[in-house]
Design a protein around this motif. Structure first.
Motif, mmCIF file in Angstrom:
data_model
loop_
_atom_site.group_PDB
_atom_site.id
_atom_site.type_symbol
_atom_site.label_atom_id
_atom_site.label_comp_id
_atom_site.label_asym_id
_atom_site.label_seq_id
_atom_site.Cartn_x
_atom_site.Cartn_y
_atom_site.Cartn_z
ATOM 1 N N ARG A 150 -59.030 95.799 -25.830
ATOM 2 C CA ARG A 150 -59.695 94.494 -25.822
ATOM 3 C C ARG A 150 -60.658 94.311 -26.994
ATOM 4 O O ARG A 150 -60.683 93.225 -27.603
ATOM 5 C CB ARG A 150 -60.435 94.301 -24.490
ATOM 6 N N PRO A 151 -61.453 95.327 -27.351
ATOM 7 C CA PRO A 151 -62.364 95.137 -28.499
ATOM 8 C C PRO A 151 -61.620 94.807 -29.791
ATOM 9 O O PRO A 151 -62.104 93.997 -30.594
ATOM 10 C CB PRO A 151 -63.083 96.488 -28.607
ATOM 11 N N VAL A 152 -60.461 95.421 -29.978
ATOM 12 C CA VAL A 152 -59.680 95.154 -31.188
ATOM 13 C C VAL A 152 -59.185 93.714 -31.183
ATOM 14 O O VAL A 152 -59.248 93.013 -32.207
ATOM 15 C CB VAL A 152 -58.492 96.127 -31.290
ATOM 16 N N GLU A 154 -60.473 91.152 -29.558
ATOM 17 C CA GLU A 154 -61.606 90.243 -29.717
ATOM 18 C C GLU A 154 -62.077 90.208 -31.161
ATOM 19 O O GLU A 154 -62.461 89.151 -31.683
ATOM 20 C CB GLU A 154 -62.743 90.666 -28.790
ATOM 21 N N ALA A 155 -62.036 91.361 -31.822
ATOM 22 C CA ALA A 155 -62.417 91.405 -33.237
ATOM 23 C C ALA A 155 -61.439 90.607 -34.079
ATOM 24 O O ALA A 155 -61.837 89.912 -35.030
ATOM 25 C CB ALA A 155 -62.472 92.852 -33.715
ATOM 26 N N ALA A 156 -60.139 90.685 -33.746
ATOM 27 C CA ALA A 156 -59.133 89.924 -34.486
ATOM 28 C C ALA A 156 -59.352 88.427 -34.309
ATOM 29 O O ALA A 156 -59.241 87.648 -35.256
ATOM 30 C CB ALA A 156 -57.739 90.323 -34.017
ATOM 31 N N LYS A 157 -59.668 88.013 -33.068
ATOM 32 C CA LYS A 157 -59.953 86.598 -32.828
ATOM 33 C C LYS A 157 -61.200 86.156 -33.566
ATOM 34 O O LYS A 157 -61.254 85.079 -34.160
ATOM 35 C CB LYS A 157 -60.125 86.349 -31.324
ATOM 36 N N GLY A 158 -62.223 87.014 -33.512
ATOM 37 C CA GLY A 158 -63.488 86.671 -34.170
ATOM 38 C C GLY A 158 -63.384 86.569 -35.672
ATOM 39 O O GLY A 158 -64.172 85.856 -36.306
ATOM 40 N N SER A 159 -62.403 87.260 -36.253
ATOM 41 C CA SER A 159 -62.244 87.218 -37.712
ATOM 42 C C SER A 159 -61.511 85.959 -38.169
ATOM 43 O O SER A 159 -61.334 85.750 -39.371
ATOM 44 C CB SER A 159 -61.481 88.455 -38.191
ATOM 45 N N ARG A 166 -52.379 87.539 -35.547
ATOM 46 C CA ARG A 166 -52.751 88.618 -34.626
ATOM 47 C C ARG A 166 -51.519 89.377 -34.159
ATOM 48 O O ARG A 166 -51.520 90.593 -34.032
ATOM 49 C CB ARG A 166 -53.515 88.054 -33.418
ATOM 50 N N VAL A 170 -51.796 92.837 -35.869
ATOM 51 C CA VAL A 170 -52.572 93.662 -34.936
ATOM 52 C C VAL A 170 -51.705 94.124 -33.752
ATOM 53 O O VAL A 170 -51.548 95.326 -33.511
ATOM 54 C CB VAL A 170 -53.802 92.891 -34.413
#
Length: 253
Positions: A150-152, A154-159, A166, A170
């Protein structure tokens, strides 16, 4: 590394290397092994399959499995991607039903139903192997795509990545080791199942086994079975090494 660890690593590798050498030697020069197989046959019966080149038949067997696996991989991965998107989640039950067809229908039944439609030869065998190989690839891809860190994500979405970015940059790279694991199972299933293709005139190692059964020649049966078994072990291990390498690259191992 301790001697025990070194032995546990290198002994299996040496055995696999030896198996590969023996397999290649047999396919390239089967006559060299005639003395080993002679005790298994009746007097004056051939000990080495003599109705075609074992090397050619093996390559045709591998080609059939390869083509079916490629087709199954493309369809299974696309289906798994579809049902893990918000717009395609409702198709998950239908997709599962479709990929389970190959496992619920015996390959012989698929061949019998395919022959009237596409004729004898390689085509009905490809259909049977394709259907039989869908399930492990689909389930592995589905599992991988639905269990991404999940952190990965969320980081992809945030970028600011789009959903397509994605997926391609990813999700699929992280899922690739598990997908290869499904392909590995599918290939092994296909290698064994392809032998029945010879019942509908496909050129596979099954014709060596069938010839042995028809002539009561145990050496023929053993040759076909051992070649298929050796191919399954070597390809399974090779794809396992690819899976481990991809997992290391993705930081999963």
């Amino acid at each position: 590394m301790t001697p025990t660890i070194l032995v546990s690593i290198w002994v299996p590798r040496l055995l696999r290397g030896l198996l590969l050498v023996v397999l290649l030697a047999f396919l390239l020069s089967p006559e060299s092994f005639e003395s080993l197989l002679k005790p298994l046959v009746q007097p004056n019966a051939p000990a080495i399959y003599n109705q075609g080149s074992l090397l050619t038949i093996t390559l045709l067997h591998l080609r059939t499995v390869f083509l079916a696996t490629v087709a199954a991989t493309v369809i299974a991965v696309l289906l798994a991607i579809l049902v893990t998107r918000p717009f395609g989640a409702e198709f998950l039950p239908l997709s599962r039903s479709l990929v389970n067809i190959g496992q619920t229908f015996p390959p012989v039944a698929v061949l019998a139903l395919s022959v009237p439609a596409v004729g004898f030869g390689e085509k009905p065998t490809l259909i049977a192997l394709f259907l039989y190989g869908l399930l492990p690839i689909f389930e592995n891809t589905l599992t991988a795509l639905t269990n991404l860190p999940r952190p990965v994500m969320e980081a992809a979405k945030g970028s600011g990545m789009t959903s397509i970015q994605r997926l391609l940059k990813v999700e699929l790279p992280l899922s690739l080791p598990v997908i290869v694991g499904g392909i590995r199972l599918s290939v092994v299933i296909g290698l064994a199942t392809a032998t029945i293709g010879s019942t509908v005139a496909a050129k596979t190692l099954g014709e060596v086994i069938i010839a042995g059964l028809q002539s009561n020649n145990l050496a023929f049966v053993l040759q076909g079975g051992l070649i298929v078994g050796a191919l399954a072990v070597l390809i399974y291990d090779a794809l396992g090494a690819v899976e481990a390498m991809l997992a290391r690259r993705a930081g999963l191992a």
